[in-house]
Enzyme design. Sequence first.
Site, PDB file in Angstrom:
ATOM      1  N   GLY A 169      -1.289  -7.510   2.903  1.00 55.91           N
ATOM      2  CA  GLY A 169      -0.708  -8.056   4.141  1.00 55.91           C
ATOM      3  C   GLY A 169      -1.883  -8.671   5.116  1.00 55.91           C
ATOM      4  O   GLY A 169      -2.259  -9.914   4.590  1.00 55.91           O
ATOM      5  N   GLY A 170      -2.046  -8.368   6.461  1.00 51.93           N
ATOM      6  CA  GLY A 170      -2.890  -9.299   7.207  1.00 51.93           C
ATOM      7  C   GLY A 170      -4.197  -9.390   6.692  1.00 51.93           C
ATOM      8  O   GLY A 170      -4.809 -10.302   7.067  1.00 51.93           O
ATOM      9  N   GLY A 404     -10.218 -44.349 -13.204  1.00 53.55           N
ATOM     10  CA  GLY A 404     -10.269 -43.777 -11.733  1.00 53.55           C
ATOM     11  C   GLY A 404     -11.263 -42.991 -11.560  1.00 53.55           C
ATOM     12  O   GLY A 404     -11.951 -42.578 -10.693  1.00 53.55           O
ATOM     13  N   ALA A 405     -11.524 -41.970 -12.711  1.00 57.44           N
ATOM     14  CA  ALA A 405     -12.399 -40.789 -12.730  1.00 57.44           C
ATOM     15  C   ALA A 405     -13.813 -41.470 -12.605  1.00 57.44           C
ATOM     16  O   ALA A 405     -14.630 -40.637 -11.703  1.00 57.44           O
ATOM     17  CB  ALA A 405     -12.162 -40.051 -13.824  1.00 57.44           C
TER      18      ALA A 405
HETATM   19  C1  HXC Z   1      -2.066   3.176   8.353  1.00 57.45           C
HETATM   20  C2  HXC Z   1      -2.752   3.467   6.327  1.00 57.45           C
HETATM   21  C3  HXC Z   1      -2.156   2.447   5.850  1.00 57.45           C
HETATM   22  C4  HXC Z   1      -1.833   1.389   7.047  1.00 57.45           C
HETATM   23  C5  HXC Z   1      -3.024   3.371   3.977  1.00 57.45           C
HETATM   24  N1  HXC Z   1      -2.925   4.172   5.165  1.00 57.45           N
HETATM   25  N2  HXC Z   1      -2.507   2.013   4.620  1.00 57.45           N
HETATM   26  N3  HXC Z   1      -2.532   4.215   7.452  1.00 57.45           N
HETATM   27  N4  HXC Z   1      -1.813   2.058   8.290  1.00 57.45           N
HETATM   28  N5  HXC Z   1      -1.451   0.161   6.721  1.00 57.45           N
HETATM   29  C6  HXC Z   1      -3.502   5.419   4.986  1.00 57.45           C
HETATM   30  C7  HXC Z   1      -2.688   6.350   4.112  1.00 57.45           C
HETATM   31  O1  HXC Z   1      -1.724   6.977   4.878  1.00 57.45           O
HETATM   32  C8  HXC Z   1      -3.338   7.375   3.437  1.00 57.45           C
HETATM   33  O2  HXC Z   1      -3.733   8.228   4.597  1.00 57.45           O
HETATM   34  C9  HXC Z   1      -4.770   6.714   3.263  1.00 57.45           C
HETATM   35  O3  HXC Z   1      -4.800   5.623   4.272  1.00 57.45           O
HETATM   36  C10 HXC Z   1      -5.002   6.151   1.813  1.00 57.45           C
HETATM   37  O4  HXC Z   1      -3.812   5.620   1.373  1.00 57.45           O
HETATM   38  P1  HXC Z   1      -3.052   5.975   0.135  1.00 57.45           P
HETATM   39  O5  HXC Z   1      -1.824   5.405   0.045  1.00 57.45           O
HETATM   40  O6  HXC Z   1      -3.314   7.450  -0.041  1.00 57.45           O
HETATM   41  O7  HXC Z   1      -4.069   5.224  -0.869  1.00 57.45           O
HETATM   42  P2  HXC Z   1      -3.588   4.147  -2.138  1.00 57.45           P
HETATM   43  O8  HXC Z   1      -2.692   5.285  -3.047  1.00 57.45           O
HETATM   44  O9  HXC Z   1      -5.001   4.119  -2.822  1.00 57.45           O
HETATM   45  O10 HXC Z   1      -2.995   3.038  -1.714  1.00 57.45           O
HETATM   46  C11 HXC Z   1      -3.501   2.272  -0.695  1.00 57.45           C
HETATM   47  C12 HXC Z   1      -2.509   1.149  -0.551  1.00 57.45           C
HETATM   48  C13 HXC Z   1      -1.341   1.715   0.186  1.00 57.45           C
HETATM   49  C14 HXC Z   1      -2.088   0.196  -1.470  1.00 57.45           C
HETATM   50  C15 HXC Z   1      -3.287   0.114   0.604  1.00 57.45           C
HETATM   51  O11 HXC Z   1      -1.866   2.778   1.291  1.00 57.45           O
HETATM   52  C16 HXC Z   1      -0.515   0.828   0.962  1.00 57.45           C
HETATM   53  O12 HXC Z   1       0.275   0.241   0.442  1.00 57.45           O
HETATM   54  N6  HXC Z   1      -0.658   0.792   2.365  1.00 57.45           N
HETATM   55  C17 HXC Z   1       0.339   0.105   3.264  1.00 57.45           C
HETATM   56  C18 HXC Z   1       0.052  -1.479   2.799  1.00 57.45           C
HETATM   57  C19 HXC Z   1       0.816  -2.344   3.936  1.00 57.45           C
HETATM   58  O13 HXC Z   1       1.903  -2.535   3.566  1.00 57.45           O
HETATM   59  N7  HXC Z   1       0.223  -2.486   4.983  1.00 57.45           N
HETATM   60  C20 HXC Z   1       0.759  -3.216   6.119  1.00 57.45           C
HETATM   61  C21 HXC Z   1       0.804  -4.673   5.701  1.00 57.45           C
HETATM   62  S1  HXC Z   1       1.624  -5.672   6.782  1.00 57.45           S
HETATM   63  P3  HXC Z   1      -4.246   9.932   4.412  1.00 57.45           P
HETATM   64  O14 HXC Z   1      -4.319  10.544   5.451  1.00 57.45           O
HETATM   65  O15 HXC Z   1      -3.075  10.387   3.652  1.00 57.45           O
HETATM   66  O16 HXC Z   1      -5.294   9.823   3.393  1.00 57.45           O
HETATM   67  C22 HXC Z   1       0.441  -6.529   7.819  1.00 57.45           C
HETATM   68  C23 HXC Z   1       0.810  -7.445   8.865  1.00 57.45           C
HETATM   69  C24 HXC Z   1      -0.310  -8.346   9.327  1.00 57.45           C
HETATM   70  O17 HXC Z   1      -0.783  -6.319   7.436  1.00 57.45           O
HETATM   71  C25 HXC Z   1       0.106  -9.739   9.062  1.00 57.45           C
HETATM   72  C26 HXC Z   1      -0.658 -10.657   9.907  1.00 57.45           C
HETATM   73  C27 HXC Z   1      -0.430 -11.872   9.276  1.00 57.45           C
END
Ligand code: HXC
Length: 510
Positions: A169-170, A404-405
């Site tokens: 994501g971001g 050209g290179a």
């Molecule tokens: C809040 C988050 C989080 C998030 C992970 N966690 N991502 N909390 N916001 N974005 C937390 C989980 O709830 C979990 O908490 C802990 O972090 C570990 O995550 P897991 O999922 O257990 O770990 P893992 O299996 O290793 O997976 C990691 C991951 C996955 C691939 C990063 O967590 C994931 O897909 N997260 C979401 C990614 C996402 O879609 N983000 C938003 C993108 S949009 P606990 O308490 O259970 O330990 C974006 C927009 C910005 O970023 C655009 C700007 C241009």
Amino acid sequence: MKDIIEKLEQRRDAAKLGGGQARIDAQHKRGKLTARERIELLLDKGSFEEFDMFVEHRSTEFGMEKQKIAGDGVVTGWGTVNGRTVFLFSKDFTVFGGSLSETHAQKIVKVQDMALKARAPIIGLFDAGGARIQEGVAALGGYGEVFKRNVIASGVIPQISVIMGPCAGGDVYSPAMTDFIFMVKDTSYMFVTGPDVVKTVTNEVVTAEELGGASVHAVKSSVADGAFENDVETLLQMRRLIDFLPSNNTSGAPEWPTQDDPDRIDNSLDTLIPDNPNKPYDMKELILKVVDEGDFFEISPAFAKNIVTGFGRVAGRSVGFVANQPMVLAGVLDSDASRKAARFVRFCDAFEIPIVTLVDVPGFLPGTAQEYGGLIKHGAKLLFAYSQATVPLVTVITRKAFGGAYDVMASKHVGGDLNYAWPTAQIAVMGAKGAVEIIFRADIGDADKIAARTREYEERFLSPFVAAERGYIDDVIMPHSTRKRIARALAMLRGKSVEMPARKHDNLPV
Ligand code: HXC
């Protein structure tokens, strides 16, 4: 007083534990170090000074007011690498998955601003799940603030991103606007949208590694400039890279003491070029024999291997090397090689690092695949980058410089300051076979005539002398003296100063 000190220590200890021992253990189990362990390895021992250790998020949605962790998922501050100041932020995956909240972003913005003010490099260590989902637009706003600062600092201070876990994501767009991205093999990946979203939208089933692992970004997409085996190796390599980089765009290339004599002669170079002009040889051998102590930090070694880019030192000072690699596709320039080299040349120019160009290029790669892929625009990027560079440019043509290179590869015409050729150089519009088949088409049926014409063309044009007669080549040098001649050229060009006409900015063919 004792109580107060104890309380401070307790708060510090709690902050240092991040998301707690269980999550730290999980991090280790995955073969990853914690945010703080990474900082310890990257910086000189005991040099880290942390900012904002006690910052907490302000979110009250989804019960977040009950889950506050000091530091809020990122460790920020400054320290030194071999005595030189660097700023850094290190995402803490044990705290809300390292996700970015409003306050987390403010911490990053603070070190970005501080790094820019202090004119020192900034390094981001990424291991994070993107925007803090519970915060919504506050997190998105935070990203925007970080992005804007990446752009303002671009070309002023070196910015390095190291991907050491998920980066989604971001989180991917800040690294994308920095100077270099490095990844850790098998434990890091980068993508705008993850495998689940990909499946929903396109029905494509891919693993995280297949979608955005180091095997993708350091080899195929060129998003990353390199990948290393594990956290420890990656961080030690980052220390090595930082030693090559200036602190900012006006500090000049760093200089380190060296035992390697700049006048060192290397007789083995006199036999580097094979007798058969179509036989490859390893251009990296020449680079390693030219640089101080054979120390060369290659950028993007696994992508577009037909061109080699990287940093070395000559007489103690950093130099950027760009070299065609005859071992891969005969060193031809294609779209990928042009893009890779253009970006490198622009980095060196922005940060006043002199560029040495080693040329053995049969031309641009012909064919529909290249033309459909925009070879004209991509090739123009490299031509543009060299033509715009005002840093010292020293060029050595070892063998072919065709078409050209020839012009593109830091020729005299686009701004080469000193252009040397080895006696084996062949500077021409094209190779003998192609040339004779075009200009003596009428003789094609007569093998003897064609052979004679080919010999005639080779003798007249496939040498450095036609170019040298016109002053396009400053001197024909002996291969064994290449290091010495480059070192002397760079010393002479040390005070080079070139004024370009005033403009808002150029319009690079992106
Ligand atoms: C809040 C988050 C989080 C998030 C992970 N966690 N991502 N909390 N916001 N974005 C937390 C989980 O709830 C979990 O908490 C802990 O972090 C570990 O995550 P897991 O999922 O257990 O770990 P893992 O299996 O290793 O997976 C990691 C991951 C996955 C691939 C990063 O967590 C994931 O897909 N997260 C979401 C990614 C996402 O879609 N983000 C938003 C993108 S949009 P606990 O308490 O259970 O330990 C974006 C927009 C910005 O970023 C655009 C700007 C241009």
